[in-house]
Design an enzyme around this catalytic site. Structure first.
Site, short mmCIF file in Angstrom:
data_model
loop_
_atom_site.label_atom_id
_atom_site.label_comp_id
_atom_site.label_asym_id
_atom_site.label_seq_id
_atom_site.Cartn_x
_atom_site.Cartn_y
_atom_site.Cartn_z
N GLU A 255 37.19 6.98 6.83
CA GLU A 255 36.66 7.48 8.24
C GLU A 255 36.84 8.93 8.56
OE1 GLU A 255 38.29 4.39 10.73
OE2 GLU A 255 37.11 2.78 9.70
N GLU A 409 34.34 -1.25 5.32
CA GLU A 409 35.06 -2.02 6.30
C GLU A 409 33.95 -2.88 7.26
OE1 GLU A 409 38.21 -0.06 8.25
OE2 GLU A 409 38.96 0.84 6.62
#
Length: 650
Positions: A255, A409
Site C-alpha cells: 500500500e 487484501e
C-alpha cells in the site's frame, strides 16, 4: 490494509501475559546467511504470466486463492498466533480449508537483520519440548521426551526451551509448508518492524531537505532505511530462496500511499506517485528497479506490484504538485482517490516490465465498514462499483489482458448489511473473471476487519469462512481444493496440481472460468538440480522503532466513466542476426560453456531491459530456431535446466 485497519494490528501479548514463553537466542550471535536456505527437491512449481492469466511451466492455468497471516511485519517478528497453537496444527488446518497460498507481511527492518546476520529477536511464540530427550529415573521409570511440553518443538534449540531466532523460525515454517502443499507470497509491508509501521507512506525512510511536512520527526521516528536497503533486502531473500519454489511471489511494498493537502502544504516528495521520472518516491520507477533486481537472481519469481493512493486529473490541468480541492464541485476535482495501494491508473500508459512475463498487479479493496467511500453512497451493485471505481482504477488491467491481477487484501466484518454485500460482490467478480486473491486475514487481531480464526487462533468463523470459501479454487462437483504444488496434495480434502490436470480438469473442471473443462499436461516429477546462488553481502541492520498512528483518512473522490484502455503491446523483437560461422551451443546465453540458471537470468534481463543479444549469445538463445529470441526460448531453457526436457535446439 490502509486507513483505519492499519492502526489496529492488535497485539496478542496482553491477552496471553500469563503464558510461559521460550527464550530466544542472543541477537548478537552471528548466523550463517545460507545455513537454513531451503532447497526444493523438484523445483517444478514456478509460475509465469501471459495476458491476464498465470500458468505453470507446462502452460496449465493456475489460480492463486489464499489468505494473509501477519506478524512478521510487527514487533513480535513472527506470525501471530504461535503463542497458542502449534505451527503444524495451524498449517494443517489452513491447507484443509483449501487455502493454496499464504501472504506473509514482513518488514524491511527484519529482512535487513537477517541479511546482516543478526536476526531480530522473537516474542509471543510458545515453544517447548520438555524433557528434550528420554529421562530414566533411579527406579528405571522412563519419562519420554516431550511428555510435559510439546508445542512448536522445531522452534526450540537442543535444550527444548530456548527459542530459535526469527530467520530460523521463518525458514522452518517455509519448509513445513511443503508437507501440506501450501505456497507462500512474501509482502514487504513496512520499513519498520512495528505494529503500525505500515502507516508510513513510502517503502523507504531517508530524512532529506525535502522533508517539508515534518516527515523526519512527525511521521516516522526510526533509523534511516534507505531506498537501497529496501531493494537489496528483498532481493537478498529472493536469492536465498531462488532454488526453492515454496515462495512463488514477492509483493514489493504494501500500500504505497500519500496525498496532497488542500492548501498545497503537503510535500510532493513524501507521497507515492506514478510517472516517468526517476524520483525515489516514484513507485513506477522504484518497483521496476526492484523487480529487475529480483529477476536477476530468480527469473522464475512472480513480482506483485500494488497501486498508489492518489493520482492527478491531468485532463483538468492537475499535476503531481497541484493541491487537492476541499469539497470540490462536481467536475472540478483535481485528484482521483482510491484505497491505499488501490490506484493502478498509471499502468495504462506506464506499465512495469510488460515483456518479463512475471508481473502481477495487486490492488487492495475494502468495503464501507473500513471507510465510507463515495462509491458506497448509493444502493451499489457490481455495475456501479465498476463504473464509479473498479474499472478505471484496476479492473481494466484484467479485462484488457494487460496482466494478471491478485487482490492482495479484501475482507471485513460480517454485518448482514452493506459491508457483507460488498464482500459478496467482489468475491463473485473475482470468481467470474479469474482474479487471484489473498483474503485479509487469518488473524483475529485485525482491528476493523477481524479474521477467519477466533481469538485463540483455533476455531474458524464459519459464517465468514463460508462467504470466503466459495472463492477458493476447487473442483466443480467433487469439491476438491486445488493446490499449487504439482506433487503434494493441498491438505486432506485437496489435490495436487498434477492430480487436478490428470484426473479432474477434463472430467468436471473447476470454479475457474465458470466451470469450463480443460486439458492439461501434468509435470514430470523428476527432481531438478538447479545451481545454488550466493547470498548478497550483508548491510547494517536498523533498530526497532515506534511509528505513529495515522491522523487523517483520505478524501474520496468520484471516478469518471470508463474509457477505452489500450491493448497490450508485443514484446520487442531483437534485430541482431546469428553468426553463421559459429556452431550454436543452445541455451548457453552467457557463453561460459555450460547451461544453468545464470543463462536464464541473462536472457530474462535482456528481454526486460530490451537489450539485444549479439552474435553467439543470440544464436545460443534462439533454441527453437525461429530466428528471434523471446519468452518461448526463455521457457524452453527453463524446462531444460529443470530436467523436464533433455535437449535444446532444433
Amino acid at each position: 490494509m490502509g486507513l483505519f485497519k492499519k492502526t489496529t494490528a492488535v497485539l496478542c501479548l496482553a491477552a496471553v501475559a500469563g503464558t510461559c514463553f521460550g527464550g530466544y537466542s542472543p541477537a548478537s550471535e552471528k548466523v550463517n546467511d545460507t545455513a537454513f536456505a531451503a532447497v526444493d527437491d523438484s523445483g517444478d512449481d514456478w509460475l509465469h504470466t501471459k495476458g491476464s492469466r498465470i500458468y505453470d511451466m507446462n502452460g496449465n492455468e493456475v489460480w492463486l486463492t489464499g489468505a494473509n497471516w501477519f506478524g512478521l511485519n510487527c514487533s513480535e517478528n513472527a506470525p501471530h498466533g504461535l503463542y497458542a497453537r502449534d505451527v503444524d496444527d495451524m498449517l494443517q488446518s489452513i491447507a484443509d480449508h483449501g487455502i493454496n497460498i499464504i501472504r506473509f507481511p514482513i518488514s524491511t527492518e527484519l529482512l535487513l537483520s537477517w541479511m546482516d546476520g543478526e536476526p531480530l529477536p522473537v516474542s509471543s511464540v510458545q515453544a517447548s519440548y520438555n524433557p528434550p530427550k528420554d529421562e530414566v529415573g533411579e527406579d528405571g521409570t522412563v519419562t519420554p521426551a516431550g511428555k510435559y511440553g510439546n508445542i512448536n518443538r522445531d522452534f526450540c534449540e537442543a535444550d527444548g526451551k530456548t527459542l530459535k531466532n526469527s530467520m530460523e523460525i521463518f525458514d522452518i515454517i517455509m519448509q513445513k509448508m511443503k508437507k501440506y502443499g501450501i505456497k507462500a507470497l512474501v509482502d514487504v509491508h513496512s520499513p519498520a518492524s512495528h505494529n503500525s509501521g505500515h502507516n508510513y507512506n513510502l517503502w523507504y525512510y531517508e530524512p532529506t531537505a525535502e522533508d517539508c511536512d515534518g516527515m523526519a520527526t512527525g511521521h516516522f521516528s526510526g533509523k534511516e532505511i534507505t531506498w537501497d536497503n529496501w531493494k537489496d533486502s528483498i532481493t537478498w531473500l529472493a536469492e536465498k530462496y531462488a532454488n526453492d519454489d515454496t515462495i512463488l511471489a514477492y509483493d514489493l511494498k504494501n500500500e504505497p500511499h500519500g496525498k496532497r493537502g488542500y492548501d498545497g502544504s503537503s510535500c510532493p516528495a513524501n507521497m507515492a506517485k506514478w510517472d516517468d521520472s526517476t524520483d525515489k518516491n516514484n513507485w513506477k520507477y522504484s518497483s521496476e528497479e526492484c523487480a529487475k533486481s529480483i529477476l536477476k537472481v530468480n527469473p522464475h519469481a512472480l513480482i506483485l506490484i500494488e497501486g498508489i493512493e492518489q493520482s492527478p486529473r491531468f485532463d483538468r490541468n492537475a499535476t503531481w504538485n497541484t493541491a487537492d480541492v476541499f469539497q470540490p464541485k462536481a467536475g472540478e476535482e483535481k485528484w482521483y482517490g482510491a484505497w491505499w495501494g488501490g490506484n493502478l491508473r498509471g499502468v495504462k500508459d506506464l506499465p512495469v516490465l510488460p515483456e518479463s512475463g512475471q508481473i502481477v498487479y495487486s490492488p487492495h479493496d475494502y468495503g464501507p465498514s473500513v471507510y465510507a467511500q463515495s462509491w458506497f453512497d448509493k444502493d451499489f451493485s457490481t455495475e456501479t462499483l465498476l463504473d464509479d471505481y473498479w474499472r478505471d482504477t484496476w479492473a481494466y488491467i484484467n479485462s484488457d489482458e494487460i496482466a494478471p491481477l491478485l487482490i492482495g487484501e479484501w475482507g471485513g466484518h460480517m454485518d448482514d448489511g452493506p459491508n457483507q454485500k460488498w464482500m459478496e460482490l467482489l468475491r463473485d467478480y473475482m470468481i467470474d473473471h479469474h482474479i487471484n486473491h489473498t483474503f485479509w486475514c487469518l488473524n483475529p487481531n485485525s482491528g476493523d476487519t477481524g479474521g477467519l480464526l477466533d481469538t485463540q487462533f483455533n476455531n474458524w468463523d464459519e459464517a465468514k469462512y463460508g462467504l470466503f470459501e466459495k472463492s477458493l479454487w476447487q473442483t466443480s462437483s467433487s469439491g476438491k481444493y486445488v493446490g499449487l504444488d504439482h506433487q503434494v496434495a493441498l491438505g486432506k480434502n485437496g489435490v495436487s496440481l498434477n492430480d487436478f490436470y490428470s484426473s479432474y480438469a477434463n472430467s468436471e473442471g473447476s470454479n475457474l472460468d465458470g466451470g469450463k473443462k480443460s486439458d492439461g499436461k501434468p509435470v514430470d516429477s523428476t527432481p531438478a538440480s538447479p545451481k545454488p546462488t550466493e547470498s548478497p553481502k550483508p548491510t547494517e541492520s536498523p533498530k526497532p522503532t515506534e511509528s505513529p498512528k495515522p491522523t487523517e483518512s483520505p478524501k474520496p473522490t468520484e471516478s469518471p466513466k470508463p474509457t477505452e484502455s489500450p491493448k497490450p503491446t508485443e514484446s520487442p523483437k531483437p534485430t541482431e542476426t546469428p553468426n553463421p560461422s559459429e556452431k550454436a551451443v543452445y541455451g548457453d546465453v552467457n557463453e561460459d560453456g555450460k547451461v544453468d540458471v545464470t543463462d536464464l537470468s541473462t536472457l530474462a534481463l535482456s528481454l526486460v531491459d530490451k537489450k539485444e543479444l549479439k552474435g553467439n549469445a543470440f544464436t545460443n538463445a534462439d533454441v527453437d530456431g525461429d530466428g528471434k529470441v523471446g519468452l518461448t526460448d526463455l521457457a524452453t531453457i527453463r524446462q531444460y535446466i529443470s530436467k523436464k526436457i533433455d535437449k535444446l535446439g532444433v
